[in-house]
Structures are given as structure tokens and as C-alpha cells.
Motif scaffolding. Structure first.
Motif, PDB file in Angstrom:
ATOM      1  N   MET A  61       0.852  -1.177   0.000  1.00 42.17           N
ATOM      2  CA  MET A  61       0.000   0.000   0.000  1.00 42.17           C
ATOM      3  C   MET A  61       0.893   1.234   0.000  1.00 42.17           C
ATOM      4  SD  MET A  61      -2.772   1.229   2.884  1.00 42.17           S
ATOM      5  CE  MET A  61      -1.864   0.535   4.216  1.00 42.17           C
ATOM      6  N   GLU A 117      -4.075  -5.335  -1.371  1.00 39.72           N
ATOM      7  CA  GLU A 117      -3.239  -4.900  -0.252  1.00 39.72           C
ATOM      8  C   GLU A 117      -1.943  -4.218  -0.666  1.00 39.72           C
ATOM      9  OE1 GLU A 117      -2.436  -8.149   2.364  1.00 39.72           O
ATOM     10  OE2 GLU A 117      -4.307  -7.869   3.458  1.00 39.72           O
ATOM     11  N   LYS A 147      -7.732  -8.779  -0.477  1.00 36.63           N
ATOM     12  CA  LYS A 147      -6.394  -9.325  -0.224  1.00 36.63           C
ATOM     13  C   LYS A 147      -5.449  -8.975  -1.370  1.00 36.63           C
ATOM     14  CE  LYS A 147      -3.142 -11.781   1.603  1.00 36.63           C
ATOM     15  NZ  LYS A 147      -2.313 -11.133   2.579  1.00 36.63           N
TER      16      LYS A 147
END
Length: 151
Positions: free
Chosen positions: A1, A74, A71
Motif C-alpha cells: 500500500m 493490499e 487481499k
């Protein structure tokens, strides 16, 4: 991120943020999703019956593919600096283009398409999410995903 100052979020609109690593969709993952959701349609869980379909084998549930997005996002989703938390705010659209066959590898490609301040300290990010299937010209789905960020 990646974390960027709120004032710079607009600079990323229209830009591809990146792609996730490849993830294998095996029969065990499909079976576990069927157990969690109660969706035991043969096309997902019965390899012998599924061989007789146009797909030639089992396929992942569309919602299994979609549920992997958080997921897979991410490592590539952009977030504002000072982030306290982020929540899934839903989808503006989703289209399932083709099924994910068992033992396929998939990855998510994200492009930021909109940023708006919903309330003071709350930023709504909209990203185009494309789930690619390794070796296929067509993706599994294209979706507009919404993330609400609290700073």
C-alpha cells in the motif's frame, strides 16, 4: 500500500496503480468457498460432472473471485497519509467476463478512477479492478470498487 498526501490523491486519477502477485485457484479453495457459502453447485465442486460442461472442469464461484479483491489489493492500493482505517464501501459495478477454471492463476490490476471527500476526514476512493487470468486475453471480471478512508 502506498500512502500519499490527501492533496495529491487527485494526481493519481486515471493511473494504473499496479498489479498483485499471481494467485492459484485450486479445487481446495473452491471447495472451502462452497462450504462457507452453501453454494455446492456441481460446476464448482464435482470435477466428474463438470468435465461434461463447456468449461471441461470445475470453475471458481464468481463471488469467490470477487472476494479475493481486498487481499489482492493490499500491496497496490493507494491510501491517504494519516490513514486511521479503511473500509470496503461496496461496488459501483461488476461484470463477470469469463469463469476462472480450476488451477488457474489470477492477479488483480488496479486503476484509480475517482477520489472525493465524502465527509470531513473521509475520502472515498473508486478503483477499476480487473482480475486477469494468466494466459487469457479476457479477464475474469471488471469491477468498480469503493474504499472509504478515514484520516
Amino acid at each position: 500500500m502506498s500512502l500519499v498526501p490527501v492533496a495529491e490523491l487527485q494526481d493519481y486519477i486515471g493511473k494504473e496503480l499496479g498489479h498483485s502477485e499471481w494467485l492459484n485457484i485450486d479445487q481446495e479453495r473452491i471447495n472451502q468457498f462452497a462450504e462457507c457459502t452453501g453454494d455446492h453447485q456441481f460446476i464448482h465442486v464435482d470435477p466428474e460432472k463438470a468435465k461434461l460442461t463447456p468449461f471441461g472442469g470445475t470453475i471458481a464461484h464468481g463471488f469467490l473471485s470477487l472476494s479475493l479483491a481486498p487481499k489482492l489489493m493490499e500491496g497496490i492500493m493507494l491510501m491517504p497519509k494519516g490513514l486511521k482505517m479503511a473500509v470496503n464501501y461496496g461496488l459501483d459495478s461488476v461484470r463477470f467476463i469469463q469463469p476462472v477454471k480450476v488451477n488457474s492463476n489470477v492477479r488483480l490490476v488496479l486503476t484509480l478512477i475517482d477520489v472525493s471527500e465524502k465527509n470531513p476526514g473521509q475520502w472515498l476512493l473508486k478503483a477499476k479492478a480487473v482480475l486477469e487470468i494468466e494466459g487469457s486475453a479476457k479477464p475474469a471480471y471488471i469491477a468498480e470498487m469503493l474504499t472509504l478512508c478515514f484520516v
